[in-house]
Each structure stands twice: as structure tokens, then as C-alpha cells.
Design an enzyme around this catalytic site. Structure first.
Site, PDB file in Angstrom:
ATOM      1  N   GLY A  12       0.784  -1.223   0.000  1.00  0.00           N
ATOM      2  CA  GLY A  12       0.000   0.000   0.000  1.00  0.00           C
ATOM      3  C   GLY A  12       0.816   1.272   0.000  1.00  0.00           C
ATOM      4  O   GLY A  12       0.257   2.367  -0.148  1.00  0.00           O
ATOM      5  N   PRO A  16       6.637   7.636  -5.483  1.00  0.00           N
ATOM      6  CA  PRO A  16       6.480   8.637  -6.547  1.00  0.00           C
ATOM      7  C   PRO A  16       7.021   8.137  -7.888  1.00  0.00           C
ATOM      8  O   PRO A  16       8.124   7.574  -7.955  1.00  0.00           O
ATOM      9  CB  PRO A  16       7.284   9.826  -6.028  1.00  0.00           C
ATOM     10  CG  PRO A  16       7.205   9.690  -4.532  1.00  0.00           C
ATOM     11  CD  PRO A  16       7.273   8.208  -4.283  1.00  0.00           C
ATOM     12  N   LEU A  17       6.234   8.343  -8.933  1.00  0.00           N
ATOM     13  CA  LEU A  17       6.617   7.867 -10.266  1.00  0.00           C
ATOM     14  C   LEU A  17       7.847   8.593 -10.811  1.00  0.00           C
ATOM     15  O   LEU A  17       8.551   8.052 -11.659  1.00  0.00           O
ATOM     16  CB  LEU A  17       5.458   8.046 -11.248  1.00  0.00           C
ATOM     17  CG  LEU A  17       4.369   6.982 -11.262  1.00  0.00           C
ATOM     18  CD1 LEU A  17       3.284   7.358 -12.261  1.00  0.00           C
ATOM     19  CD2 LEU A  17       4.933   5.600 -11.592  1.00  0.00           C
ATOM     20  N   TRP A  23      23.193   8.887  -9.240  1.00  0.00           N
ATOM     21  CA  TRP A  23      24.428   8.217  -9.653  1.00  0.00           C
ATOM     22  C   TRP A  23      25.369   9.228 -10.300  1.00  0.00           C
ATOM     23  O   TRP A  23      24.946  10.064 -11.095  1.00  0.00           O
ATOM     24  CB  TRP A  23      24.115   7.081 -10.640  1.00  0.00           C
ATOM     25  CG  TRP A  23      25.329   6.298 -11.032  1.00  0.00           C
ATOM     26  CD1 TRP A  23      26.392   5.961 -10.241  1.00  0.00           C
ATOM     27  CD2 TRP A  23      25.604   5.725 -12.319  1.00  0.00           C
ATOM     28  NE1 TRP A  23      27.308   5.214 -10.950  1.00  0.00           N
ATOM     29  CE2 TRP A  23      26.850   5.061 -12.231  1.00  0.00           C
ATOM     30  CE3 TRP A  23      24.909   5.718 -13.532  1.00  0.00           C
ATOM     31  CZ2 TRP A  23      27.429   4.395 -13.315  1.00  0.00           C
ATOM     32  CZ3 TRP A  23      25.482   5.047 -14.607  1.00  0.00           C
ATOM     33  CH2 TRP A  23      26.718   4.393 -14.498  1.00  0.00           C
ATOM     34  N   ASP A  46      16.768   8.673  -5.099  1.00  0.00           N
ATOM     35  CA  ASP A  46      17.389   7.372  -5.316  1.00  0.00           C
ATOM     36  C   ASP A  46      18.905   7.484  -5.172  1.00  0.00           C
ATOM     37  O   ASP A  46      19.548   8.293  -5.845  1.00  0.00           O
ATOM     38  CB  ASP A  46      17.057   6.852  -6.722  1.00  0.00           C
ATOM     39  CG  ASP A  46      17.672   5.483  -6.986  1.00  0.00           C
ATOM     40  OD1 ASP A  46      17.004   4.479  -6.709  1.00  0.00           O
ATOM     41  OD2 ASP A  46      18.827   5.434  -7.458  1.00  0.00           O
ATOM     42  N   TYR A  51      27.310   4.618  -4.709  1.00  0.00           N
ATOM     43  CA  TYR A  51      27.420   5.943  -5.317  1.00  0.00           C
ATOM     44  C   TYR A  51      28.310   6.882  -4.505  1.00  0.00           C
ATOM     45  O   TYR A  51      28.744   7.916  -5.004  1.00  0.00           O
ATOM     46  CB  TYR A  51      26.045   6.597  -5.485  1.00  0.00           C
ATOM     47  CG  TYR A  51      25.070   5.858  -6.353  1.00  0.00           C
ATOM     48  CD1 TYR A  51      25.453   4.761  -7.126  1.00  0.00           C
ATOM     49  CD2 TYR A  51      23.735   6.242  -6.404  1.00  0.00           C
ATOM     50  CE1 TYR A  51      24.543   4.080  -7.910  1.00  0.00           C
ATOM     51  CE2 TYR A  51      22.820   5.573  -7.194  1.00  0.00           C
ATOM     52  CZ  TYR A  51      23.216   4.488  -7.940  1.00  0.00           C
ATOM     53  OH  TYR A  51      22.303   3.815  -8.712  1.00  0.00           O
ATOM     54  N   LYS A  81      20.746   1.137  -1.752  1.00  0.00           N
ATOM     55  CA  LYS A  81      20.974  -0.207  -2.267  1.00  0.00           C
ATOM     56  C   LYS A  81      22.116  -0.910  -1.542  1.00  0.00           C
ATOM     57  O   LYS A  81      23.120  -0.276  -1.170  1.00  0.00           O
ATOM     58  CB  LYS A  81      21.290  -0.141  -3.771  1.00  0.00           C
ATOM     59  CG  LYS A  81      20.221   0.601  -4.574  1.00  0.00           C
ATOM     60  CD  LYS A  81      20.593   0.749  -6.034  1.00  0.00           C
ATOM     61  CE  LYS A  81      19.625   1.674  -6.739  1.00  0.00           C
ATOM     62  NZ  LYS A  81      19.906   3.096  -6.439  1.00  0.00           N
ATOM     63  N   HIS A 114      21.598  -4.372  -5.130  1.00  0.00           N
ATOM     64  CA  HIS A 114      22.035  -3.586  -6.283  1.00  0.00           C
ATOM     65  C   HIS A 114      22.400  -4.447  -7.491  1.00  0.00           C
ATOM     66  O   HIS A 114      22.129  -4.064  -8.632  1.00  0.00           O
ATOM     67  CB  HIS A 114      23.238  -2.726  -5.883  1.00  0.00           C
ATOM     68  CG  HIS A 114      23.439  -1.522  -6.745  1.00  0.00           C
ATOM     69  ND1 HIS A 114      24.128  -0.407  -6.332  1.00  0.00           N
ATOM     70  CD2 HIS A 114      23.034  -1.241  -8.002  1.00  0.00           C
ATOM     71  CE1 HIS A 114      24.135   0.506  -7.290  1.00  0.00           C
ATOM     72  NE2 HIS A 114      23.487   0.013  -8.317  1.00  0.00           N
ATOM     73  N   SER A 218      21.329   8.051 -20.085  1.00  0.00           N
ATOM     74  CA  SER A 218      22.517   8.293 -19.269  1.00  0.00           C
ATOM     75  C   SER A 218      23.650   8.976 -20.037  1.00  0.00           C
ATOM     76  O   SER A 218      24.759   8.450 -20.143  1.00  0.00           O
ATOM     77  CB  SER A 218      23.025   6.974 -18.664  1.00  0.00           C
ATOM     78  OG  SER A 218      23.842   7.199 -17.548  1.00  0.00           O
ATOM     79  N   SER A 274      20.063  14.813 -13.088  1.00  0.00           N
ATOM     80  CA  SER A 274      20.555  16.018 -13.743  1.00  0.00           C
ATOM     81  C   SER A 274      21.122  16.942 -12.692  1.00  0.00           C
ATOM     82  O   SER A 274      20.667  16.957 -11.539  1.00  0.00           O
ATOM     83  CB  SER A 274      19.436  16.720 -14.515  1.00  0.00           C
ATOM     84  OG  SER A 274      19.938  17.911 -15.114  1.00  0.00           O
TER      85      SER A 274
END
Length: 332
Positions: A12, A16-17, A23, A46, A51, A81, A114, A218, A274
Site C-alpha cells: 500500500g 512517486p513515479l 548516480w 534514489d 554511489y 541499495k 544492487h 545516461s 541532472s
């Protein structure tokens, strides 16, 4: 204003999309862009232990955004990750606790394995680079044992959800066959030239949300892979594809917005990265227009299937098609 478009996870939770990918964003260069992303409405961030920027993210969020009168921790969706050096029994708890310390948080919203392989560590500092500067993969690892330890992280409240990254359909099914807690998310390379339709269908049928990394191809990653890591990849210029440019002109949007829209309209999460304030803002502003079905089909037709893959992880020494956990022998 925060994005209101979500993927609903099996428990549930709302993911967020559109997330902010980090990275190749390091201390000294990402603080401003991350602040811009949060101001633009990104609430899904993320990152990964590999990273090397969890501490930067944690410091900025804790000091700038979790202060009284601003955001609450539950307003954010933080993904990190399990590093490739921790994909072995004993790795998940140890590595997540390190990540949480750097993030200055008590839990993450999603913790992903990962890679389906485990890499060797070297020296007292447990470097993942060999004396020759290579990332070397162990002969094998036990996914089942590692997944059971991932489940224990949920039980302990250290992770709200757990999932996978760079696993193929067979490897995911192996987890589904034995799991007590199903993977909530699969993060894989997914973009216009590699739309991953069979794998996405499989995941969605099993209640697994899919996240697309490298959703716009990328740009610039080849310099890192081919330089420091000794790989040999070519990054396609998706942003200059004639069909994408045609649709960008038609809808008065950027090429990047067209590429991201095509992904999220399939119910797939996208995590573009970005450092540009303008592009950060553009990337999240993709929910105010609708593409015609005929235009969507034009983008669908650009799928190259397995031939569209950019990242085959051949820069990991020993991670070849003969490795028992190599994920890309099969499509999906």
C-alpha cells in the site's frame, strides 16, 4: 509542489513515479541540484552505497528539509541499495546500518539488492577496487540466503520495502518461490531503445513495481565506464532521435520530457539524474499533458529489445556470460 503521481506497492505504500537519480553526483557538485530537486517537488530520492553520496544526501535533507515547519520524514521516499560487496550472507544488515548512519535516518523506504553478484573487497579499508584498479566478481553467491536477511531488515523496521536491481526474470522467480516478503520493486535499465516489456509485464503481474534507470540514456556515462572502469560502451543519443524531437515540438515539451512521459505513462517509475536546475524542473513537469495514442505507438516502435542494452556490466572483471549469476544471458 510535490508530484502527486505514484506507483502503489504491494503493502500500500506510495512510490512517486518521478524520482531524482543521484548516480555520479558527488559531494561538492550535488548539494545545489539536490536542493533544487526538493524545491521543485521531488520527494523520491534514489541513491546507493556504491554511489558514495549517501552522507551528502543525508546531511542536506536533515539540515534543510526535516527542520520544524518543513517536511516530515514520511513525506520522503528514500531508496538506497545493498552494495555489490555485500551481496552475501552477513551483508544486508551490516551494509544497511552503514547507509542509515550516513543518511542520518532510522529507516529507508526501499532497500534494493544492487546487483545479482558479489564483488571482492581488498585490504583493510575493504576497497572494491583490486590493486590493479579492477572490480572483481566472486565466483558465486547465495541469493536465497541474502533475501532472507533482507526480509529480516523489514522485520527490524530498518527498511519499509525491499527489492532487486539488475535481476532477470528467472532470478526474480527464484526469490518469489521461497520468499516470505515479496520484492516490492525491480530497478533495471529501461529507456526508449530498451523498453523491457516482457520483464515489466512479469513484474506487474507479480505485484512488483518497476523503476527505470537511465531513462533518457545516461548521457556522459561512457566517460566513466570507458575511462576509470575500463569498459567499452556507447551511449545512444536518445535526446536527438527524430521521432522524439518531432513529438517535443508538437507538445511544446523538451525531448527529455517526452522520453520520461513515455515511461511513466506505462506505470513505471523513472529516476532521471541532472545537475541542471532547468532540466530538474522540466523532468518533473510531465504530468500536465497527454500524448495521443498514435504518438505513443511511434515511441513504442523504437524499442530494440535486448539489442538496446547499454550497460552489460562487462567492466566487472569475471562477470561474464559464463558466470552463474550473470543476468543478461536471458531476455527478459
Amino acid at each position: 509542489m510535490a508530484s502527486k503521481a505514484f506507483a502503489t506497492l504491494a503493502n500500500g505504500a506510495k512510490m512517486p513515479l518521478l524520482g531524482y537519480g543521484t548516480w555520479q553526483a558527488r559531494a561538492g557538485e550535488m548539494e545545489g541540484p539536490l536542493e533544487n530537486a526538493l524545491q521543485a517537488g521531488y520527494r523520491h530520492i534514489d541513491t546507493a552505497a556504491a554511489y558514495g553520496n549517501e552522507d551528502v544526501i543525508g546531511k542536506l535533507i536533515q539540515e534543510n528539509w526535516l527542520a520544524p515547519g518543513k517536511l516530515k520524514r514520511e513525506d520522503l521516499f528514500i531508496v538506497t541499495k545493498l552494495p555489490p560487496s555485500g551481496v552475501k550472507p552477513g551483508g544486508p544488515e551490516k551494509c544497511l546500518k552503514k547507509s542509515l548512519e550516513k543518511l542520518r535516518m532510522n529507516y529507508v523506504d526501499m532497500y534494493l539488492i544492487h546487483m545479482p553478484c558479489n564483488v571482492k573487497v581488498w585490504g583493510p579499508d575493504e576497497s572494491t577496487l583490486s590493486p590493479e584498479g579492477k572490480i572483481v566478481v566472486e565466483e558465486d553467491t547465495d541469493h536465497i540466503a541474502v533475501w532472507k536477511e533482507m526480509e529480516a531488515l523489514v522485520d527490524a523496521g530498518l527498511a519499509k520495502n525491499i527489492g532487486l536491481s539488475n535481476f532477470n526474470k528467472r532470478q526474480i522467480q527464484n526469490i518469489l518461490d521461497i520468499c516470505r516478503i515479496k520484492p516490492a520493486n525491480l530497478q533495471v535499465e529501461l529507456h526508449m531503445y530498451m523498453q523491457q516489456r516482457p520483464l515489466v509485464d512479469f513484474c506487474h503481474k507479480n505485484g512488483i513495481a518497476v523503476t527505470a534507470y537511465s531513462p533518457i540514456g545516461s548521457p556522459g556515462t561512457d566517460a566513466l565506464i570507458n575511462g576509470k572502469l575500463g569498459g567499452n560502451i556507447t551511449i545512444p543519443d536518445l535526446l536527438r532521435n527524430p521521432v522524439v524531437l518531432e513529438l517535443a515540438n508538437k507538445y511544446k515539451k523538451s525531448a527529455g520530457q517526452i522520453l520520461l512521459k513515455h515511461i511513466v505513462d506505462r506505470g513505471i517509475v523513472a529516476i532521471p539524474k541532472s545537475l541542471s536546475k532547468e532540466r530538474i524542473q522540466q523532468n518533473i513537469n510531465i504530468f500536465d499533458f497527454k500524448m495521443d495514442a498514435a504518438d505513443t505507438k511511434k515511441l513504442d516502435a523504437l524499442d530494440k529489445g535486448k539489442d538496446g542494452r547499454i550497460f552489460d556490466f562487462s567492466f566487472f572483471q569475471g562477470f561474464t556470460k559464463s558466470h552463474p549469476k550473470y543476468p543478461f544471458n536471458e531476455y527478459p
